[in-house]
Design a protein around this motif. Structure first.
Motif, PDB file in Angstrom:
ATOM      1  N   LEU A 360      35.740-119.534  41.777  1.00 12.45           N
ATOM      2  CA  LEU A 360      35.980-119.864  40.380  1.00 12.45           C
ATOM      3  C   LEU A 360      35.835-121.370  40.171  1.00 12.45           C
ATOM      4  CD1 LEU A 360      36.942-118.464  37.719  1.00 12.45           C
ATOM      5  CD2 LEU A 360      39.266-119.160  38.327  1.00 12.45           C
ATOM      6  N   ARG A 361      35.225-121.736  39.059  1.00 15.57           N
ATOM      7  CA  ARG A 361      35.133-123.141  38.674  1.00 15.57           C
ATOM      8  C   ARG A 361      36.392-123.508  37.893  1.00 15.57           C
ATOM      9  NH1 ARG A 361      30.750-123.438  34.907  1.00 15.57           N
ATOM     10  NH2 ARG A 361      30.738-125.712  35.152  1.00 15.57           N
ATOM     11  N   LEU A 362      36.967-124.665  38.226  1.00 19.74           N
ATOM     12  CA  LEU A 362      38.205-125.100  37.599  1.00 19.74           C
ATOM     13  C   LEU A 362      37.999-126.439  36.894  1.00 19.74           C
ATOM     14  CD1 LEU A 362      40.779-124.408  40.487  1.00 19.74           C
ATOM     15  CD2 LEU A 362      40.065-122.855  38.657  1.00 19.74           C
ATOM     16  N   ARG A 363      38.706-126.584  35.768  1.00 23.57           N
ATOM     17  CA  ARG A 363      38.737-127.860  35.073  1.00 23.57           C
ATOM     18  C   ARG A 363      40.193-128.284  34.931  1.00 23.57           C
ATOM     19  NH1 ARG A 363      36.117-127.651  29.469  1.00 23.57           N
ATOM     20  NH2 ARG A 363      38.067-126.577  28.926  1.00 23.57           N
ATOM     21  N   GLN A 364      40.491-129.476  35.429  1.00 19.36           N
ATOM     22  CA  GLN A 364      41.836-130.035  35.329  1.00 19.36           C
ATOM     23  C   GLN A 364      41.706-131.437  34.748  1.00 19.36           C
ATOM     24  OE1 GLN A 364      44.052-131.887  38.647  1.00 19.36           O
ATOM     25  NE2 GLN A 364      45.328-130.046  38.594  1.00 19.36           N
ATOM     26  N   GLY A 365      41.897-131.544  33.444  1.00 18.65           N
ATOM     27  CA  GLY A 365      41.652-132.826  32.792  1.00 18.65           C
ATOM     28  C   GLY A 365      40.169-133.162  32.868  1.00 18.65           C
ATOM     29  N   GLU A 366      39.861-134.318  33.440  1.00 20.59           N
ATOM     30  CA  GLU A 366      38.469-134.730  33.607  1.00 20.59           C
ATOM     31  C   GLU A 366      37.848-134.186  34.883  1.00 20.59           C
ATOM     32  OE1 GLU A 366      36.837-136.339  31.272  1.00 20.59           O
ATOM     33  OE2 GLU A 366      38.643-136.353  30.033  1.00 20.59           O
ATOM     34  N   ALA A 367      38.649-133.661  35.782  1.00 19.99           N
ATOM     35  CA  ALA A 367      38.145-133.183  37.072  1.00 19.99           C
ATOM     36  C   ALA A 367      37.588-131.775  36.944  1.00 19.99           C
ATOM     37  CB  ALA A 367      39.258-133.210  38.109  1.00 19.99           C
ATOM     38  N   ARG A 368      36.451-131.553  37.594  1.00 15.98           N
ATOM     39  CA  ARG A 368      35.842-130.227  37.672  1.00 15.98           C
ATOM     40  C   ARG A 368      35.504-129.937  39.124  1.00 15.98           C
ATOM     41  NH1 ARG A 368      32.283-128.412  32.538  1.00 15.98           N
ATOM     42  NH2 ARG A 368      33.512-129.416  30.897  1.00 15.98           N
ATOM     43  N   VAL A 369      35.942-128.778  39.608  1.00 18.61           N
ATOM     44  CA  VAL A 369      35.726-128.426  41.010  1.00 18.61           C
ATOM     45  C   VAL A 369      35.348-126.956  41.108  1.00 18.61           C
ATOM     46  CG1 VAL A 369      37.362-130.162  41.856  1.00 18.61           C
ATOM     47  CG2 VAL A 369      38.158-127.832  41.369  1.00 18.61           C
ATOM     48  N   LEU A 370      34.792-126.609  42.250  1.00 24.31           N
ATOM     49  CA  LEU A 370      34.537-125.212  42.593  1.00 24.31           C
ATOM     50  C   LEU A 370      35.619-124.793  43.577  1.00 24.31           C
ATOM     51  CD1 LEU A 370      32.765-122.635  42.552  1.00 24.31           C
ATOM     52  CD2 LEU A 370      31.515-123.609  44.487  1.00 24.31           C
ATOM     53  N   ALA A 371      36.402-123.779  43.218  1.00 24.29           N
ATOM     54  CA  ALA A 371      37.508-123.321  44.061  1.00 24.29           C
ATOM     55  C   ALA A 371      37.122-122.009  44.742  1.00 24.29           C
ATOM     56  CB  ALA A 371      38.772-123.135  43.241  1.00 24.29           C
ATOM     57  N   LEU A 372      37.301-121.960  46.056  1.00 29.41           N
ATOM     58  CA  LEU A 372      37.083-120.749  46.853  1.00 29.41           C
ATOM     59  C   LEU A 372      38.400-120.401  47.532  1.00 29.41           C
ATOM     60  CD1 LEU A 372      33.728-121.796  48.569  1.00 29.41           C
ATOM     61  CD2 LEU A 372      34.003-120.481  46.472  1.00 29.41           C
ATOM     62  N   THR A 373      38.798-119.154  47.479  1.00 31.72           N
ATOM     63  CA  THR A 373      40.087-118.774  48.059  1.00 31.72           C
ATOM     64  C   THR A 373      39.927-117.615  49.033  1.00 31.72           C
ATOM     65  OG1 THR A 373      40.619-117.181  46.316  1.00 31.72           O
ATOM     66  CG2 THR A 373      41.278-119.470  45.943  1.00 31.72           C
ATOM     67  N   VAL A 374      40.674-117.692  50.123  1.00 29.70           N
ATOM     68  CA  VAL A 374      40.783-116.596  51.096  1.00 29.70           C
ATOM     69  C   VAL A 374      42.214-116.566  51.602  1.00 29.70           C
ATOM     70  CG1 VAL A 374      38.371-116.700  51.853  1.00 29.70           C
ATOM     71  CG2 VAL A 374      40.109-118.069  53.042  1.00 29.70           C
ATOM     72  N   SER A 375      42.615-115.445  52.191  1.00 32.38           N
ATOM     73  CA  SER A 375      43.951-115.308  52.773  1.00 32.38           C
ATOM     74  C   SER A 375      43.854-115.153  54.277  1.00 32.38           C
ATOM     75  CB  SER A 375      44.687-114.093  52.196  1.00 32.38           C
ATOM     76  OG  SER A 375      45.351-114.425  51.005  1.00 32.38           O
ATOM     77  N   GLU A 376      44.837-115.704  54.959  1.00 33.82           N
ATOM     78  CA  GLU A 376      44.939-115.550  56.412  1.00 33.82           C
ATOM     79  C   GLU A 376      46.174-114.706  56.716  1.00 33.82           C
ATOM     80  OE1 GLU A 376      44.733-118.488  60.233  1.00 33.82           O
ATOM     81  OE2 GLU A 376      46.059-119.072  58.591  1.00 33.82           O
ATOM     82  N   GLU A 377      46.009-113.690  57.509  1.00 36.62           N
ATOM     83  CA  GLU A 377      47.140-112.851  57.888  1.00 36.62           C
ATOM     84  C   GLU A 377      47.941-113.542  58.978  1.00 36.62           C
ATOM     85  OE1 GLU A 377      47.105-108.297  58.196  1.00 36.62           O
ATOM     86  OE2 GLU A 377      47.273-108.912  60.297  1.00 36.62           O
ATOM     87  N   VAL A 378      49.206-113.841  58.679  1.00 33.38           N
ATOM     88  CA  VAL A 378      50.081-114.518  59.631  1.00 33.38           C
ATOM     89  C   VAL A 378      50.770-113.518  60.545  1.00 33.38           C
ATOM     90  CG1 VAL A 378      52.075-116.044  59.854  1.00 33.38           C
ATOM     91  CG2 VAL A 378      50.439-116.395  58.009  1.00 33.38           C
ATOM     92  N   ALA A 379      51.194-112.379  59.981  1.00 35.24           N
ATOM     93  CA  ALA A 379      51.865-111.337  60.757  1.00 35.24           C
ATOM     94  C   ALA A 379      51.507-109.987  60.149  1.00 35.24           C
ATOM     95  CB  ALA A 379      53.372-111.543  60.758  1.00 35.24           C
ATOM     96  N   PRO A 380      51.199-108.994  60.969  1.00 38.11           N
ATOM     97  CA  PRO A 380      50.836-107.683  60.430  1.00 38.11           C
ATOM     98  C   PRO A 380      52.035-106.971  59.830  1.00 38.11           C
ATOM     99  CG  PRO A 380      51.024-107.591  62.823  1.00 38.11           C
ATOM    100  CD  PRO A 380      51.175-109.024  62.445  1.00 38.11           C
ATOM    101  N   ALA A 381      51.745-105.953  59.049  1.00 40.54           N
ATOM    102  CA  ALA A 381      52.806-105.172  58.413  1.00 40.54           C
ATOM    103  C   ALA A 381      53.571-104.366  59.457  1.00 40.54           C
ATOM    104  CB  ALA A 381      52.219-104.259  57.353  1.00 40.54           C
ATOM    105  N   ARG A 382      54.867-104.178  59.185  1.00 42.37           N
ATOM    106  CA  ARG A 382      55.703-103.321  60.015  1.00 42.37           C
ATOM    107  C   ARG A 382      56.454-102.368  59.098  1.00 42.37           C
ATOM    108  NH1 ARG A 382      58.729-107.931  63.398  1.00 42.37           N
ATOM    109  NH2 ARG A 382      60.253-107.410  61.772  1.00 42.37           N
ATOM    110  N   PHE A 383      57.125-101.393  59.691  1.00 42.33           N
ATOM    111  CA  PHE A 383      57.863-100.446  58.870  1.00 42.33           C
ATOM    112  C   PHE A 383      59.009-101.119  58.118  1.00 42.33           C
ATOM    113  CE2 PHE A 383      55.763 -96.598  59.690  1.00 42.33           C
ATOM    114  CZ  PHE A 383      55.346 -96.603  61.016  1.00 42.33           C
ATOM    115  N   ASP A 384      59.541-102.220  58.661  1.00 46.45           N
ATOM    116  CA  ASP A 384      60.663-102.895  58.009  1.00 46.45           C
ATOM    117  C   ASP A 384      60.251-104.172  57.303  1.00 46.45           C
ATOM    118  OD1 ASP A 384      62.052-104.771  60.839  1.00 46.45           O
ATOM    119  OD2 ASP A 384      59.997-104.244  60.308  1.00 46.45           O
ATOM    120  N   ARG A 385      58.932-104.463  57.221  1.00 44.81           N
ATOM    121  CA  ARG A 385      58.503-105.716  56.607  1.00 44.81           C
ATOM    122  C   ARG A 385      57.031-105.637  56.242  1.00 44.81           C
ATOM    123  NH1 ARG A 385      57.579-110.048  60.773  1.00 44.81           N
ATOM    124  NH2 ARG A 385      55.554-109.014  60.650  1.00 44.81           N
ATOM    125  N   PRO A 386      56.662-106.133  55.069  1.00 40.00           N
ATOM    126  CA  PRO A 386      55.241-106.135  54.698  1.00 40.00           C
ATOM    127  C   PRO A 386      54.473-107.188  55.504  1.00 40.00           C
ATOM    128  CG  PRO A 386      56.521-107.297  53.054  1.00 40.00           C
ATOM    129  CD  PRO A 386      57.516-106.700  54.002  1.00 40.00           C
TER     130      PRO A 386
END
Length: 435
Positions: A360-386
């Motif tokens: 997504l392209r973002l505009r913040q005031g005068e600044a314009r950037v291209l933003a790319l997002t991804v997620s990193e899995e820190v810990a897998p899901a368990r029965f007692d915790r997502p």
């Protein structure tokens, strides 16, 4: 009394604590009760096997009997007592600090820590007071805001007068209020940005996160010493050389960040990263395909490569609560130092949809950037915790073409955001525009 002559007193105190009679301790140590009595009254020197035997019976280390509490603890207690006297309060018995520390080491450490924390807080208050009194930019900003508020109040009082005004004068006063309001908004925005960016980090209260980012910024997020084999063995040396990491918590955070840096450098070495950049430019998808590295690793490597090689690259990483853990500003895109960031950042979309990367392209005031997002899995899901995820948002120069995607207007945080009628707003903006 000299500390070396207190051995007998320490033995007597430990004996009483253990509930032993003098005769019983003497019998078990293989000495006469009269000799032990002389020792306990500091009339006979003791050392060697006798001292070791008494320490064994009393269940303490021999050094605790021979030297008592550590010298730094005793010195801290004496310093606290001296400071209390200089401030006009009833002084403590400084000459008995060693005895107190030997008998009650836990209380002595607690008092020493409280005295140290008080001294640190007093230093912080003095630094902040000095900044308020002598910082020219802060003084100028406050003067501008106060002057503008005074002008608006004066004009408003004239307009509130029930007596009628000529249309020409009424129009002039309305124009003055509009201009002064604009000037007040700009002055308030400049003041808040100055306080957020904290140009003199040494003169303000710094959290461990502040210290960490001051450390990373001093190195431009790049650590050549940690590249290549054996990088993990050099982390301690890098931290030890820094004068930005003052607290133990900040050093702990730095060790975690640098350990990840070493892991990323092992998965994607600098030579392979440089070659991929030369062939594909700062395109994380192409670099990941060419090197086989995962996308979060590529994001972090792009942000930590020298700007001469990767170009201007920004990075924001948050945890599952949305708290910013790592922030590398770039391309004029402002990131808050302490307050929560703008809820419209695509970074936060990954908290509900971790498997759906966003471009997504973002505009913040005068600044314009291209933003790319991804997620990193820190810990897998368990029965007692997502499953636990860590969203990453990479900032690259805006391609500038509508074909590159839609343009979303975002802020820094709600407190200094000029966007009116924002559905994501959680508090009013101090800028006042459109409200």
């Amino acid at each position: 009394m000299a500390e070396s002559s207190m051995i007998g007193s320490r033995i007597r105190e430990r004996r009483v604590i253990n509930g032993l009679k003098q005769s019983e301790l003497a019998r078990r140590a293989g000495i006469s009760a009269s000799y032990l009595n002389l020792i306990e009254h500091n009339r006979r020197r003791i050392g060697g096997k006798t001292l070791n035997k008494l320490a064994e019976i009393l269940g303490v280390a021999p050094v605790l009997l021979s030297e008592g509490a550590e010298a730094t603890l005793i010195a801290a207690l004496r310093e606290a007592a001296a400071r209390s006297e200089t401030e006009g309060r009833a002084g403590a018995e400084a000459d008995r600090a060693e005895e107190f520390a030997g008998r009650f080491p836990g209380w002595a450490r607690l008092l020493s820590d409280l005295a140290r924390q008080r001294a640190e807080l007093e230093g912080t208050v003095k630094a902040l007071t000095d900044r308020l009194a002598h910082d020219p930019q802060l003084a100028a900003s406050l003067h501008e805001v106060i002057s503008t508020v005074t002008a608006i109040r004066s004009t408003a009082s004239i307009l509130a007068d029930p007596r009628p005004l000529e249309p020409e004068w009424q129009s002039r006063f309305h124009r003055n209020i509009n201009e002064d309001s604009q000037r007040l908004a700009e002055g308030a925005e400049a003041l808040v940005r100055y306080l957020e960016q904290a140009p003199d980090a040494r003169s303000e209260v710094m959290s461990p996160q502040d210290e960490l980012h001051a450390f990373l910024e001093a190195h431009r997020f790049h650590f050549p010493m940690l590249e290549g084999a054996g990088g993990a063995d050099r982390i301690a040396a890098v931290i030890a050389r820094s004068d930005r990491l003052e607290s133990q918590a900040a050093r702990s955070l730095a060790r975690t960040v640098l350990a990840q840096y070493v892991g990323d450098a092992e998965r994607l070495p600098a030579e392979a990263m440089a070659q991929a950049l030369a062939e594909h430019g700062p395109d994380p998808a192409a670099i990941a395909a060419a090197t086989g590295a995962d996308m979060p690793t590529v994001f972090r490597r792009l942000a930590t490569m020298p700007e001469a090689e990767a170009g201007p690259v920004g990075l924001v990483v948050c945890d599952g609560s949305g708290t910013l853990m790592l922030r590398k500003p770039a391309l004029g895109f402002t990131m808050p130092r302490s307050a929560a960031a703008c809820a419209l950042w695509p970074l936060y979309q990954l908290l509900t949809q971790p498997g759906a990367p966003v471009r997504l392209r973002l505009r913040q005031g005068e600044a314009r950037v291209l933003a790319l997002t991804v997620s990193e899995e820190v810990a897998p899901a368990r029965f007692d915790r997502p499953a636990l995820y860590r969203p990453h948002m990479l900032l690259l120069p805006d391609p500038g073409a509508e074909a590159a995607g839609p343009l979303r207007e975002v802020g820094v945080n709600c407190q200094v955001c000029p966007i009116a009628d924002c559905e994501a707003r959680r508090e009013p903006s101090i800028l006042g525009r459109g409200f």
